[in-house]
Write a protein that holds these residues in place. Structure first.
Motif, PDB file in Angstrom:
ATOM      1  N   LEU A  14       0.718  -0.938   0.074  1.00 37.42           N
ATOM      2  CA  LEU A  14      -0.202  -0.457  -0.059  1.00 37.42           C
ATOM      3  C   LEU A  14       0.982   1.264   0.353  1.00 37.42           C
ATOM      4  O   LEU A  14       0.939   2.319  -1.012  1.00 37.42           O
ATOM      5  N   ALA A  15       1.820   1.375   0.877  1.00 43.20           N
ATOM      6  CA  ALA A  15       2.613   2.268   0.645  1.00 43.20           C
ATOM      7  C   ALA A  15       3.701   2.945  -0.448  1.00 43.20           C
ATOM      8  O   ALA A  15       3.516   3.784  -0.558  1.00 43.20           O
ATOM      9  N   LEU A  18       1.134   3.895  -3.312  1.00 47.77           N
ATOM     10  CA  LEU A  18       0.521   5.345  -2.537  1.00 47.77           C
ATOM     11  C   LEU A  18       1.971   6.306  -3.306  1.00 47.77           C
ATOM     12  O   LEU A  18       2.156   7.472  -3.709  1.00 47.77           O
ATOM     13  N   LYS A  22       2.738   9.379  -5.150  1.00 46.32           N
ATOM     14  CA  LYS A  22       2.520  11.050  -4.925  1.00 46.32           C
ATOM     15  C   LYS A  22       3.140  11.602  -5.848  1.00 46.32           C
ATOM     16  O   LYS A  22       2.841  12.769  -6.415  1.00 46.32           O
ATOM     17  N   ALA A  32      -6.468   9.995  -0.771  1.00 48.89           N
ATOM     18  CA  ALA A  32      -5.906   8.541  -0.798  1.00 48.89           C
ATOM     19  C   ALA A  32      -7.614   7.775  -0.237  1.00 48.89           C
ATOM     20  O   ALA A  32      -8.073   7.892   0.269  1.00 48.89           O
ATOM     21  N   ALA A  46      -6.142   0.708   5.607  1.00 52.31           N
ATOM     22  CA  ALA A  46      -5.295   0.579   5.248  1.00 52.31           C
ATOM     23  C   ALA A  46      -5.668   2.398   4.944  1.00 52.31           C
ATOM     24  O   ALA A  46      -3.924   3.250   5.372  1.00 52.31           O
ATOM     25  N   LEU A  50      -1.390   4.046   4.513  1.00 53.90           N
ATOM     26  CA  LEU A  50      -1.537   5.431   3.498  1.00 53.90           C
ATOM     27  C   LEU A  50      -0.857   6.339   4.249  1.00 53.90           C
ATOM     28  O   LEU A  50      -1.211   7.446   3.962  1.00 53.90           O
ATOM     29  N   ALA A  53      -0.841   9.751   3.034  1.00 49.97           N
ATOM     30  CA  ALA A  53      -1.602  10.582   1.758  1.00 49.97           C
ATOM     31  C   ALA A  53      -1.894  11.874   2.549  1.00 49.97           C
ATOM     32  O   ALA A  53      -1.648  11.729   3.650  1.00 49.97           O
ATOM     33  N   LEU A  56      -8.627  11.208   3.073  1.00 52.29           N
ATOM     34  CA  LEU A  56      -8.539  10.366   2.946  1.00 52.29           C
ATOM     35  C   LEU A  56     -10.296  10.277   2.463  1.00 52.29           C
ATOM     36  O   LEU A  56     -10.809  11.100   3.200  1.00 52.29           O
ATOM     37  N   LEU A 213      -3.921   2.670  -5.791  1.00 53.96           N
ATOM     38  CA  LEU A 213      -3.264   2.317  -4.090  1.00 53.96           C
ATOM     39  C   LEU A 213      -3.127   0.911  -3.944  1.00 53.96           C
ATOM     40  O   LEU A 213      -2.537  -0.039  -2.188  1.00 53.96           O
ATOM     41  N   TYR A 214      -4.225   0.134  -4.260  1.00 55.95           N
ATOM     42  CA  TYR A 214      -4.559  -1.263  -3.722  1.00 55.95           C
ATOM     43  C   TYR A 214      -3.414  -2.132  -4.681  1.00 55.95           C
ATOM     44  O   TYR A 214      -3.630  -3.777  -4.413  1.00 55.95           O
TER      45      TYR A 214
END
Ligand SMILES: *Cc1c(COP(=O)(O)O)cnc(C)c1O
Length: 357
Positions: A14-15, A18, A22, A32, A46, A50, A53, A56, A213-214
């Motif tokens: 996930l990171a 992201l 970015k 996100a 999540a 994340l 981000a 959200l 992101l996933y």
């Protein structure tokens, strides 16, 4: 032993995804998108993964309040705004940013008394004809919001209908620009597909990626790996029984699959009550003991069958990957006639989710 099915969600994937979003978005900020329980990955989990981000975005007031209760301090964007006037004071109290997309919401905002103030997103219908103000109503909504003393920052947003398809974003971008010309406000445009395909044109001030992101590819013609994405969810289970079939013997409900030769069939503890698509036909890919094979016959509620004939080493207890690491969810989705989004967000609540690094 618990039933062997589980979804492993990788915080580092996930990171990683992201960070990629970015870098495509910079200098724009990133919402996100964590609607639908973070596309099935678990909202709070999540949100933690994340952490980089800027904000959200989600749909459900109760989920936004869960985030606040868990100490979440970033901006939270509610993509359909409020549904009833009595929610507005809650938005203000918890610092939630509503999308305002229709005249009825404007009227509720105008007549509701509440403490504090709100940032809002003004949604423009640039041709998708789902949510948003169109034509002259855009400037009128802008003027109305500007005249409300409790409305603080206003951001203009729109959503693309075909950023992943043949039309692309150009007609909607042109229409959005025409409708918002002369309005001095930040803008938010891009979903995942627009961000990976048209970053230059659509990054604006805030982007709104979800699926990427996933680790899901937003584009049918580019794989996730090709885009540098890592799958965040791996749905895995085990073989819980093995059947040896003679030619002409059949498998499962409706006897829908008939063995054309002698074959070994593995029964996997995963069915449609786990979120696996029932309409996945014979031939839908899966991995057993790291090797690729496919579904045979009808998927049932709790089980599905697969061909083990060419994987003789795989027996009772052999590990199975339904999608994720080693098997892109896009491939399973395509075989089942759907999209990665649907498979991820329909992961059933009964499937235990374990967080992995
Ligand atoms: C769901 C959603 C997104 C994210 O879309 P992806 O295709 O998953 O990137 C962005 N904006 C809005 C308004 C949405 O509803």
């Amino acid at each position: 032993m618990p039933r062997p099915i589980r979804a492993a969600v990788s915080a580092s994937a996930l990171a990683h995804n992201l960070a990629l979003a970015k870098s495509l978005a910079a200098p724009a900020k990133v919402w996100a998108v964590v609607k639908a329980n973070a596309y099935g990955h678990g909202l709070l989990r999540a949100a933690r993964a994340l952490a980089a981000a800027d904000g959200l975005a989600l749909l459900d007031l109760a989920e936004a309040l869960r985030l606040r209760a868990a100490g979440e301090r970033r901006p939270l964007l509610l993509l359909e705004g409020f549904f009833e006037a009595r929610e507005i004071p809650i938005f203000a109290r918890f610092g939630l940013t509503p999308v305002v997309h229709c005249a009825e919401q404007l009227a509720m905002l105008a007549k509701t008394r509440f403490e504090g103030s709100l940032d809002v997103y003004l949604k423009v219908n640039s041709g998708m004809n789902r949510l948003g103000f169109a034509g002259e109503a855009v400037a009128e909504a802008w003027t109305a919001l500007r005249g409300m003393p409790q409305v603080r920052a206003i951001t203009l947003m729109t959503h693309f209908a075909d950023a992943d398809g043949p039309v692309g974003v150009e007609p909607q971008l042109a229409w959005f620009e025409a409708l918002t010309r002369g309005i001095a406000a930040p803008r938010s445009l891009a979903n995942s597909a627009a961000l990976v395909r048209f970053a230059e044109a659509t990054r604006a001030d805030w982007v709104r990626p979800g699926i990427l992101l996933y680790g899901g590819s937003p584009l049918a013609f580019r794989t996730a790996a090709d885009l540098g994405l890592r799958p965040a969810m791996t749905l895995a289970s085990e073989i819980i029984a093995v059947q040896n079939l003679e030619p002409g013997e059949r498998v499962g409900y409706g006897f829908a699959y008939e063995a054309a030769r002698r074959m070994r069939v593995g029964i996997v503890a995963c069915g449609y009550a786990d979120g696996y698509p029932r309409h996945a036909p014979t031939g839908t890919p899966l991995l057993v003991a790291g090797r690729r094979t496919h579904v045979v016959g009808r998927v049932s509620m709790d089980m599905l069958a697969c061909d083990l004939t060419d994987i003789p080493e795989a027996g009772h207890g052999a590990p199975v990957v339904l999608w994720g690491e080693g098997l892109p969810v896009e491939e399973v989705a395509a075989a089942a006639g759907t999209v990665n989004y649907e498979l991820l967000c329909r992961l059933a609540p009964r499937v235990p989710v374990v967080e992995v690094p």
